[in-house]
Motif scaffolding. Structure first.
Motif, short mmCIF file in Angstrom:
data_model
loop_
_atom_site.label_atom_id
_atom_site.label_comp_id
_atom_site.label_asym_id
_atom_site.label_seq_id
_atom_site.Cartn_x
_atom_site.Cartn_y
_atom_site.Cartn_z
N GLN A 1 -51.11 57.15 3.33
CA GLN A 1 -50.67 58.44 3.96
C GLN A 1 -49.45 58.51 4.72
OE1 GLN A 1 -55.45 59.80 4.59
NE2 GLN A 1 -53.80 60.97 5.89
N GLN A 2 -49.11 57.48 5.39
CA GLN A 2 -47.94 57.46 6.16
C GLN A 2 -46.67 56.64 5.42
OE1 GLN A 2 -48.18 55.85 10.21
NE2 GLN A 2 -50.32 56.37 10.17
N HIS A 3 -47.02 55.71 4.60
CA HIS A 3 -45.98 55.06 3.58
C HIS A 3 -46.08 55.06 2.20
CE1 HIS A 3 -44.61 53.48 7.48
NE2 HIS A 3 -45.90 53.30 7.87
N GLN A 4 -47.03 55.84 1.70
CA GLN A 4 -47.33 55.89 0.36
C GLN A 4 -47.94 54.46 -0.31
OE1 GLN A 4 -44.32 57.60 1.48
NE2 GLN A 4 -46.11 59.04 2.18
N ALA A 5 -47.99 53.55 0.40
CA ALA A 5 -48.32 52.17 0.20
C ALA A 5 -49.62 52.24 -0.75
CB ALA A 5 -48.49 51.14 1.49
N GLU A 6 -49.81 51.40 -1.82
CA GLU A 6 -50.86 51.21 -2.73
C GLU A 6 -51.51 50.29 -2.76
OE1 GLU A 6 -50.35 53.24 -6.36
OE2 GLU A 6 -49.56 55.34 -5.29
N VAL B 1 -52.49 46.99 0.08
CA VAL B 1 -52.23 46.90 1.74
C VAL B 1 -53.31 45.52 1.96
CG1 VAL B 1 -52.67 47.96 4.03
CG2 VAL B 1 -52.26 49.34 1.75
N LEU B 2 -52.47 44.69 2.72
CA LEU B 2 -53.15 43.49 3.63
C LEU B 2 -53.47 44.11 4.79
CD1 LEU B 2 -50.52 40.81 2.37
CD2 LEU B 2 -52.65 41.29 1.32
N CYS B 3 -54.67 43.75 4.98
CA CYS B 3 -55.26 44.37 6.40
C CYS B 3 -55.85 43.09 7.08
CB CYS B 3 -56.62 45.31 5.91
SG CYS B 3 -56.26 46.70 4.69
N ALA B 4 -55.67 42.96 8.29
CA ALA B 4 -55.80 41.82 9.17
C ALA B 4 -56.22 42.53 10.60
CB ALA B 4 -55.00 40.89 9.10
N ILE B 5 -57.54 42.35 11.07
CA ILE B 5 -57.42 42.68 12.69
C ILE B 5 -57.96 41.35 13.43
CG2 ILE B 5 -59.32 43.81 14.04
CD1 ILE B 5 -59.89 45.71 12.02
N ASP B 6 -57.19 41.28 14.47
CA ASP B 6 -57.35 39.81 15.18
C ASP B 6 -58.93 39.77 15.60
OD1 ASP B 6 -57.15 37.86 17.01
OD2 ASP B 6 -56.13 38.95 18.62
N VAL C 1 -51.22 45.63 7.70
CA VAL C 1 -51.42 46.69 8.66
C VAL C 1 -52.49 45.87 9.50
CG1 VAL C 1 -51.50 48.92 7.48
CG2 VAL C 1 -53.60 47.60 7.41
N GLY C 2 -52.72 46.07 10.77
CA GLY C 2 -53.65 45.45 11.78
C GLY C 2 -53.12 44.63 12.83
N ALA D 1 -45.26 39.60 2.74
CA ALA D 1 -45.49 41.32 2.79
C ALA D 1 -44.76 42.02 3.80
CB ALA D 1 -47.08 41.75 2.76
N LYS D 2 -44.39 43.25 3.47
CA LYS D 2 -43.60 43.90 4.45
C LYS D 2 -44.61 44.45 5.73
CE LYS D 2 -40.85 48.25 4.87
NZ LYS D 2 -40.41 49.31 4.30
N ASN D 3 -44.07 44.30 6.90
CA ASN D 3 -45.01 44.83 7.98
C ASN D 3 -44.69 46.27 8.25
OD1 ASN D 3 -45.88 42.08 8.77
ND2 ASN D 3 -43.72 41.64 9.42
N SER D 4 -45.95 46.74 8.82
CA SER D 4 -45.96 48.13 9.22
C SER D 4 -46.32 48.23 10.49
CB SER D 4 -47.03 48.96 8.39
OG SER D 4 -48.28 48.67 8.99
#
Length: 237
Positions: A107-112, A114-119, A173-174, A187-190
């Protein structure tokens, strides 16, 4: 969008958030409330329902962040969701916190992709790789997220090994990237670091129409890490 009325809550990370979909509009409250989720989440729910003149029993379903995240935060969210849903017999939609951040990236970057990582602390991350797919439902076209790499808890090194097998352009993200992977070159960081109930609503709508709901009694938090080995302090049993 739809006449659907959904309330979403999330306490699975240091973020504490509530969001409401009502008459096609989304309203939301977001706070960073580490260690105060139990004090803040119910007043936030009362506030957002009160602003719309709604009662809990007027909702179509309750959405909650089912994890992964902190043990305490995930438990709080699951317990509150279960109590509220059971009290007024609401169906429940369980949304992954990793998927919620992927939705924010779209929704913010039109990214389809996504690499998601939570500490996850202890030199580990909660990780998944998700790809967006558009699906047509009875009320229109929606986005659904497909796992390219399944949700897991792993070391930052293992994350990078798996991410390096992927092709195409990916967005991160994350909090896991800031904690362990700030120098990543895959990847590109958000700037998206924490999940929000606002984006859980967008994930939940197609799940509702696909009848992917559960009863309050079926709620189960998702920790991914089932066993934790703690170092004992010297002299302690």
């Amino acid at each position: 969008m739809t006449k659907l009325t959904l309330l979403a809550i999330d306490t699975s990370t240091e973020a504490c958030s509530v969001a409401l979909l009502h008459q096609g509009e989304i309203t939301h409250l977001d706070e960073v409330a580490q260690r105060t989720h139990t004090k803040r989440i119910l007043p936030m729910i009362d506030q957002i329902l009160g602003q719309s003149g709604l009662r809990l029993n007027q909702l179509d379903a309750l959405v909650f962040g089912r994890g992964p995240g902190s043990f305490t935060g995930v438990r709080v969210g699951a317990s509150v969701a279960q109590g509220l849903a059971f009290g007024v017999d609401l169906p429940v939609i369980a949304v992954s916190n990793l998927t919620a951040m992927a939705q924010a990236a779209y929704q913010q970057h039109q990214a389809e992709q996504v690499l998601c990582a939570i500490d996850a602390r202890m030199n580990e991350v909660y990780f998944s790789a998700l790809k967006a797919e558009k699906v047509r439902l009875e009320i229109g076209e929606f986005l659904q997220w497909q796992e390219i790499i399944t949700e897991q808890v792993c070391s930052p090194q293992r994350l990078l090994e798996q991410a390096n097998t992927l092709s195409g352009n990916w967005l991160t993200v994350g909090t896991g990237w800031q904690a362990y992977l700030s120098l990543n070159n895959v990847a590109k960081n958000s700037e998206i670091t924490l999940p929000s109930a606002k984006y859980m609503l967008s994930v939940a709508v197609p799940m509702w129409f696909a009848k992917q709901t559960i009863a309050a009694t079926e709620i189960e938090p998702v920790y991914l890490r089932n066993e934790v080995t703690w170092k004992k302090l010297p002299g302690r049993e």
